[in-house]
Design a protein around this motif. Structure first.
Motif, mmCIF file in Angstrom:
data_model
loop_
_atom_site.group_PDB
_atom_site.id
_atom_site.type_symbol
_atom_site.label_atom_id
_atom_site.label_comp_id
_atom_site.label_asym_id
_atom_site.label_seq_id
_atom_site.Cartn_x
_atom_site.Cartn_y
_atom_site.Cartn_z
ATOM 1 N N GLU A 161 0.824 -1.210 0.000
ATOM 2 C CA GLU A 161 0.000 0.000 0.000
ATOM 3 C C GLU A 161 0.858 1.260 0.000
ATOM 4 N N ALA A 162 2.048 1.195 0.575
ATOM 5 C CA ALA A 162 2.927 2.362 0.611
ATOM 6 C C ALA A 162 3.365 2.789 -0.783
ATOM 7 N N VAL A 163 3.448 1.827 -1.718
ATOM 8 C CA VAL A 163 3.864 2.154 -3.089
ATOM 9 C C VAL A 163 2.664 2.351 -4.013
ATOM 10 N N GLY A 164 1.467 2.466 -3.423
ATOM 11 C CA GLY A 164 0.291 2.804 -4.213
ATOM 12 C C GLY A 164 -0.375 1.645 -4.921
ATOM 13 N N LEU A 165 -0.130 0.411 -4.479
ATOM 14 C CA LEU A 165 -0.752 -0.753 -5.098
ATOM 15 C C LEU A 165 -1.668 -1.450 -4.086
ATOM 16 N N SER A 166 -2.487 -2.369 -4.598
ATOM 17 C CA SER A 166 -3.455 -3.045 -3.744
ATOM 18 C C SER A 166 -2.950 -4.424 -3.323
ATOM 19 N N PRO A 167 -3.197 -4.820 -2.077
ATOM 20 C CA PRO A 167 -2.825 -6.182 -1.642
ATOM 21 C C PRO A 167 -3.508 -7.274 -2.467
ATOM 22 N N ASP A 168 -4.596 -6.938 -3.154
ATOM 23 C CA ASP A 168 -5.268 -7.923 -4.006
ATOM 24 C C ASP A 168 -4.370 -8.399 -5.142
ATOM 25 N N MET A 169 -3.323 -7.630 -5.460
ATOM 26 C CA MET A 169 -2.425 -7.968 -6.565
ATOM 27 C C MET A 169 -1.377 -9.014 -6.193
ATOM 28 N N LEU A 170 -1.257 -9.343 -4.920
ATOM 29 C CA LEU A 170 -0.140 -10.166 -4.464
ATOM 30 C C LEU A 170 -0.170 -11.597 -4.994
ATOM 31 N N ALA A 171 -1.325 -12.063 -5.428
ATOM 32 C CA ALA A 171 -1.413 -13.430 -5.954
ATOM 33 C C ALA A 171 -0.984 -13.516 -7.417
ATOM 34 N N ARG A 172 -0.764 -12.386 -8.060
ATOM 35 C CA ARG A 172 -0.386 -12.399 -9.475
ATOM 36 C C ARG A 172 1.103 -12.698 -9.639
ATOM 37 N N GLY A 211 5.620 -2.323 -16.533
ATOM 38 C CA GLY A 211 6.962 -2.004 -16.037
ATOM 39 C C GLY A 211 6.932 -1.112 -14.815
ATOM 40 N N GLY A 212 6.046 -0.108 -14.813
ATOM 41 C CA GLY A 212 5.951 0.785 -13.657
ATOM 42 C C GLY A 212 5.450 0.068 -12.426
ATOM 43 N N GLN A 213 4.481 -0.850 -12.597
ATOM 44 C CA GLN A 213 3.986 -1.616 -11.459
ATOM 45 C C GLN A 213 5.054 -2.546 -10.906
ATOM 46 N N ARG A 214 5.839 -3.166 -11.804
ATOM 47 C CA ARG A 214 6.916 -4.049 -11.331
ATOM 48 C C ARG A 214 7.954 -3.259 -10.543
ATOM 49 N N GLN A 215 8.242 -2.029 -10.971
ATOM 50 C CA GLN A 215 9.213 -1.233 -10.222
ATOM 51 C C GLN A 215 8.652 -0.862 -8.857
ATOM 52 N N ARG A 216 7.368 -0.564 -8.779
ATOM 53 C CA ARG A 216 6.749 -0.278 -7.484
ATOM 54 C C ARG A 216 6.806 -1.511 -6.577
ATOM 55 N N LEU A 217 6.569 -2.704 -7.155
ATOM 56 C CA LEU A 217 6.644 -3.935 -6.371
ATOM 57 C C LEU A 217 8.069 -4.198 -5.893
ATOM 58 N N ALA A 218 9.067 -3.869 -6.728
ATOM 59 C CA ALA A 218 10.460 -4.027 -6.308
ATOM 60 C C ALA A 218 10.779 -3.104 -5.135
ATOM 61 N N ILE A 219 10.207 -1.904 -5.159
ATOM 62 C CA ILE A 219 10.404 -0.971 -4.040
ATOM 63 C C ILE A 219 9.682 -1.483 -2.801
ATOM 64 N N LEU A 276 9.593 8.460 -9.222
ATOM 65 C CA LEU A 276 10.446 9.410 -8.509
ATOM 66 C C LEU A 276 9.662 10.174 -7.455
ATOM 67 N N ALA A 277 8.429 10.564 -7.783
ATOM 68 C CA ALA A 277 7.586 11.228 -6.789
ATOM 69 C C ALA A 277 7.302 10.284 -5.620
ATOM 70 N N LEU A 278 7.102 8.997 -5.930
ATOM 71 C CA LEU A 278 6.890 7.998 -4.882
ATOM 72 C C LEU A 278 8.106 7.895 -3.971
ATOM 73 N N LEU A 279 9.307 7.865 -4.556
ATOM 74 C CA LEU A 279 10.525 7.737 -3.750
ATOM 75 C C LEU A 279 10.717 8.927 -2.821
ATOM 76 N N THR A 280 10.443 10.130 -3.307
ATOM 77 C CA THR A 280 10.585 11.307 -2.444
ATOM 78 C C THR A 280 9.565 11.271 -1.302
ATOM 79 N N ARG A 281 8.350 10.808 -1.598
ATOM 80 C CA ARG A 281 7.332 10.723 -0.545
ATOM 81 C C ARG A 281 7.709 9.670 0.490
ATOM 82 N N LEU A 282 8.171 8.498 0.030
ATOM 83 C CA LEU A 282 8.534 7.426 0.959
ATOM 84 C C LEU A 282 9.698 7.832 1.848
ATOM 85 N N GLN A 283 10.640 8.590 1.292
ATOM 86 C CA GLN A 283 11.776 9.020 2.107
ATOM 87 C C GLN A 283 11.309 9.896 3.255
#
Length: 513
Positions: free
Chosen positions: A389-400, A407-415, A444-451
Motif C-alpha cells: 500500500e505504501a507504493v500505491g498498489l493493492s494487496p489484491d495484486m499479491l497473488a499475481r 513495467g511501472g507496477q513491477r518497479q513499485r513492487l520491487a520498491i 520518482l515522486a513515490l521515492l521522495t514521498r517514501l523518504q
C-alpha cells in the motif's frame, strides 16, 4: 516526393489493434522522430516499414517506399530492406550473434546486400578502430556494440536509417556520442532518419519533425520545436512535463548522524592473462572513502564501468571488499548479521529480471521477512500489506505473477520488497532507466514521498543528471573506481571542477520546449 509514405496503417493481433490508422510521410534526407510510451506502437510501425512484422500480425493500409508499394514477395522485400533500409535495433547485445566476430557479422551484411565495401572503413566511419573487427560482441562496451550495429546498417548505403531506441541503455557520455554520430552520418550521406524513442530530449536533439503516438494512434505531429514548445494534445503536455522532471517538493531533513561509512573500500578482480602468467588485478573500486548521513539522498554518477554497481553491491553485502572496511550505524559491517541485513535493501535496475517468474509477487516480496524469524503470521501479513500500500498498489495484486504487471507496477513492487523489512538504507540502482517518462515521474515522486514518510536514506545510482538533480541532496562523481568530486547538484552541475564531471555536464541534453 516522399521517400516513405504511410497511409492509414493498422496492425492487429487477432481482435486487438496495436496500431490504428497511422499516417505520416518522411522526405529524402529528413530526420523524423516517432515518440510515445511503451506499447504505443512505435516499434511495430517501424517493423511494418522494414517488412519485419511478426507472423501473427495482420497489416492493413498502404506503405509506399520511393513512390512504390512495399513488395508482397518476401524475397523482393528482403532485397529492398537490404539495399535501401538500414535498421538499428534497441538492444545490440541480443541483436548481434554472440558466436561471431564483428568482422564476420559486418561482412555478412555486405554480402547479403551485394554491395562492395571495406569493413575497416565502415568501422572507422562509426568511430571504431579497424582492430575491433576481430572481437566478439561480449568484448565490446555497450556504446561500441551500438556502433557495430550502425556500421552493419550502413553497409548497403541505405536511403533511410531506422533507429529504434538506440541510446536507451547507454550512459550519458556514450549516448551523446551516438547521437552526434547518427546526426553526422545522416548529413554526410544525405540519409533520411526515422528515430524511435521515449526520450524527448534525444528526439529534440536529432529530429526536425515528429509524430506523437498514444495507444496506436497519432495524437499530434509537426515541427519538433513547435510540438515540444507549445504542445496541443493533453498527452503530449504530460510527456513534456515529465521530461522536465517537475516533481512535487517533499521536505526531508538529513540528520548529522553518519549511517553508512567506508574507509579505503577496494574491490579487485583478476583479469584473464596468457598462460602461464596470470592477468593483472583490476581495481573496480579503488580506496573509496564516503559517509552518508541518516535521511540523506546521495547520488552516485559516472560512466558505465566506473565501479558504481560494484560499490553498491559491497554496501548491501552482495560482494566482499578486497580491502578496506564498511561501518553501518557506527559498528563494523557484518553481512551475516541479520540485524544489519534487514536495515539494508537494494532495488535492482531491471525489476522484471529481479523477480522469480515462477513465484507470485506476494511470495517474492515476503522473502526478506525471513530475516525476522521471530515475526508471527499476522505481523508478516501486516508488513506485506503496508509495504504494498505504501507504493500505491493493492494487496489484491499479491497473488499475481511478475508478467501480469506493467513495467511501472513491477518497479513499485520491487520498491515494496525493499521496504518490507522497514530498512533504514536503500540502494537504488538505475531505478527509472527502463521506465516511460510519465511512469518515471510517478516512481520518482513515490521515492521522495517514501523518504519523508519513513525517514529513509538513499544511495541512488544513475547516469541521468536530470533525475539526480531532482532527487539528490548530494552527488558523488565516480571515475575508474575512485570518487573524483562531490557536492550539491545545483553547485556541481553549474560549476564542475573535475574533467569527468565537466564531461558528464557537457553530455547532458538540453530541456525540451
Amino acid at each position: 516526393m516522399s521517400l516513405v509514405e504511410v497511409s492509414d496503417l493498422t496492425i492487429a493481433f487477432g481482435a486487438q489493434r496495436a496500431v490504428n490508422g497511422v499516417s505520416f510521410a518522411i522526405a529524402p534526407g529528413e530526420r523524423f522522430g516517432l515518440v510515445g510510451e511503451s506499447g504505443s506502437g512505435k516499434t511495430l510501425t517501424a517493423l511494418a516499414i522494414a517488412g519485419l512484422l511478426p507472423e501473427a500480425a495482420r497489416r492493413q493500409g498502404d506503405i509506399r517506399f520511393d513512390g512504390a508499394p512495399l513488395p508482397d514477395d518476401e524475397t523482393a522485400m528482403a532485397r529492398l530492406r537490404g539495399k535501401r533500409i538500414g535498421m538499428v535495433f534497441q538492444e545490440p547485445m541480443t541483436a548481434l550473434n554472440p558466436l561471431m566476430r564483428v568482422r564476420r557479422q559486418i561482412g555478412e551484411a555486405l554480402a547479403l546486400t551485394g554491395a562492395g565495401g571495406d569493413i575497416g572503413a565502415l568501422l572507422t566511419e562509426v568511430g571504431l578502430e579497424p582492430r575491433h573487427a576481430a572481437r566478439y560482441p561480449h568484448q565490446l562496451s555497450g556504446g561500441q556494440r551500438q556502433r557495430v550495429m550502425i556500421a552493419m546498417a550502413l553497409a548497403s548505403a541505405p536511403d533511410i536509417l531506422i533507429a529504434d531506441e538506440p541510446t536507451s541503455a547507454l550512459d550519458l557520455i556514450t549516448q551523446a556520442t551516438v547521437l552526434d554520430l547518427i546526426e553526422r552520418l545522416c548529413e554526410r550521406r544525405d540519409m533520411a532518419l526515422m528515430f524511435i524513442s521515449h526520450d524527448l530530449k534525444a528526439v529534440a536533439r536529432l529530429c526536425t519533425r515528429i509524430a506523437v503516438l498514444k495507444a496506436g494512434e497519432i495524437v499530434e505531429t509537426g515541427a519538433t520545436g513547435e510540438v515540444f514548445g507549445a504542445p496541443r494534445a493533453n498527452y503530449t503536455k504530460r510527456l513534456v512535463a515529465a521530461a522536465r522532471m517537475d516533481l512535487p517538493q517533499v521536505e526531508h531533513e538529513p540528520t548529522d548522524v553518519v549511517l553508512v561509512e567506508t574507509k579505503g573500500l577496494t574491490r579487485r578482480f583478476r583479469q584473464p592473462g596468457r598462460w602461464p602468467l596470470p592477468g593483472k588485478p583490476l581495481a573496480a573500486v579503488d580506496r573509496v572513502d564516503l559517509a552518508i548521513r541518516a535521511g540523506e539522498s546521495v547520488a552516485l554518477v559516472g560512466p558505465s564501468g566506473c565501479g558504481k554497481t560494484t560499490l553498491a553491491r559491497m554496501l548491501v553485502g552482495l560482494d566482499r571488499p578486497s580491502a578496506g572496511g564498511i561501518r553501518f550505524a557506527g559498528r563494523a559491517y557484518d553481512p551475516n548479521d541479520p540485524a544489519i541485513r534487514r536495515d539494508l535493501s537494494l532495488v535492482f535496475q531491471d525489476p522484471f529480471s529481479s523477480f522469480d517468474p515462477r513465484m507470485s509477487v506476494g511470495r517474492s516480496i515476503a522473502e526478506p521477512l525471513r530475516l525476522l524469524p521471530a515475526m508471527d503470521g499476522a505481523s508478516r501479513e501486516r508488513h506485506l500489506t503496508e509495504a504494498v500500500e505504501a507504493v500505491g498498489l493493492s494487496p489484491d495484486m499479491l497473488a499475481r505473477y511478475p508478467h501480469e504487471f506493467s513495467g511501472g507496477q513491477r518497479q513499485r513492487l520491487a520498491i515494496a520488497r525493499a521496504l518490507v523489512t522497514r530498512p533504514k538504507f536503500l540502494v537504488l540502482d538505475e531505478p527509472v532507466s527502463a521506465l516511460d517518462l510519465s511512469v518515471r515521474a510517478e516512481v520518482l515522486a513515490l521515492l521522495t514521498r517514501l523518504q519523508a514518510e519513513f525517514g529513509l536514506t538513499y544511495l541512488v545510482i544513475s547516469h541521468d543528471l536530470d533525475m539526480v538533480a531532482a532527487i539528490a541532496d548530494r552527488v558523488l562523481v565516480m571515475q575508474a573506481g575512485k570518487i573524483v568530486e562531490e557536492g550539491r547538484p545545483g553547485e556541481l552541475f553549474v560549476h564542475p571542477r573535475h574533467e569527468m564531471t565537466r564531461a558528464l555536464v557537457a553530455a547532458r541534453l538540453p530541456e525540451v520546449g
